[in-house]
Design a protein around this motif. Structure first.
Motif, PDB file in Angstrom:
ATOM      1  N   ASP A 179       9.048   1.359  -4.015  1.00 32.04           N
ATOM      2  CA  ASP A 179       9.306   2.225  -3.668  1.00 32.04           C
ATOM      3  C   ASP A 179      10.660   1.630  -3.014  1.00 32.04           C
ATOM      4  OD1 ASP A 179       8.871   4.913  -4.830  1.00 32.04           O
ATOM      5  OD2 ASP A 179       8.397   5.769  -3.351  1.00 32.04           O
ATOM      6  N   THR A 180      10.004   0.130  -1.943  1.00 35.14           N
ATOM      7  CA  THR A 180      11.049  -0.276  -1.330  1.00 35.14           C
ATOM      8  C   THR A 180      11.610  -1.509  -2.083  1.00 35.14           C
ATOM      9  OG1 THR A 180      10.062  -0.385   0.534  1.00 35.14           O
ATOM     10  CG2 THR A 180      11.585  -1.619   0.414  1.00 35.14           C
ATOM     11  N   ASP A 208       0.243   0.720   1.479  1.00 40.16           N
ATOM     12  CA  ASP A 208       0.356   0.927   1.187  1.00 40.16           C
ATOM     13  C   ASP A 208       1.531   1.033  -0.672  1.00 40.16           C
ATOM     14  OD1 ASP A 208       2.152   3.003   0.787  1.00 40.16           O
ATOM     15  OD2 ASP A 208       2.844   3.650   2.582  1.00 40.16           O
ATOM     16  N   ARG A 256       4.798   2.831  -0.720  1.00 42.59           N
ATOM     17  CA  ARG A 256       5.868   2.725  -0.262  1.00 42.59           C
ATOM     18  C   ARG A 256       6.338   1.196  -0.674  1.00 42.59           C
ATOM     19  NH1 ARG A 256       6.691   0.234   5.187  1.00 42.59           N
ATOM     20  NH2 ARG A 256       4.741  -0.354   5.627  1.00 42.59           N
TER      21      ARG A 256
END
Length: 141
Positions: free
Chosen positions: A121-122, A115, A118
């Protein structure tokens, strides 16, 4: 703590199964038991790598794990850029759909989180100064 599994290319897995399967069949046919045992050990090592390649974000670090021997911790504050890469150079990635992480001065590592968005973004929430270059979502921070 967030854990990201490595994306795995199915064609690569099938290629390895076919290659090692044919070698093992040939070694059995030739009754080469030492060679058979050796290839079986190599196969077990490769399976272990596939099962233990992942990326964890913990304590403001990206922890990269691949098999017995590859463990790398990168401070997220030191990451300069994350971009897509299809570079085939050896790396802790089980897919050629990769992210290149540039950190410190000129250090780089290639990873393949399943992913990607994600994952990006993290780390971007922890360090919004990271330059992000990906097709799905071009962002420059």
């Amino acid at each position: 703590m967030e854990k990201f599994k490595s994306k795995t290319d199915l064609w690569f897995v099938l290629f390895l199964i076919l290659l090692f399967g044919l070698i093992l069949v040939r070694l059995v046919y030739d009754r080469s038991w030492i060679g058979f045992g050796f290839i079986l050990l190599v196969s077990a090592f490769i399976v272990h790598i596939f099962l233990t390649t992942y990326y964890t974000i913990k304590d403001n670090k990206v922890l990269i794990k691949c098999g017995f021997f590859y463990n790398l911790a990168i401070e997220i504050k030191d990451i300069k850029k994350v971009s897509e890469s299809y570079n085939i150079i050896s790396s802790p990635a089980l897919s050629f759909d990769r992210l290149e992480i540039v950190y410190d001065k000129l250090d780089t590592v290639l990873i393949s989180p399943k992913d990607k968005l994600r994952f990006i973004d993290t780390i971007n929430k922890i360090n919004p100064q990271i330059e992000i270059k990906i097709k799905d979502q071009k962002r420059h921070n």
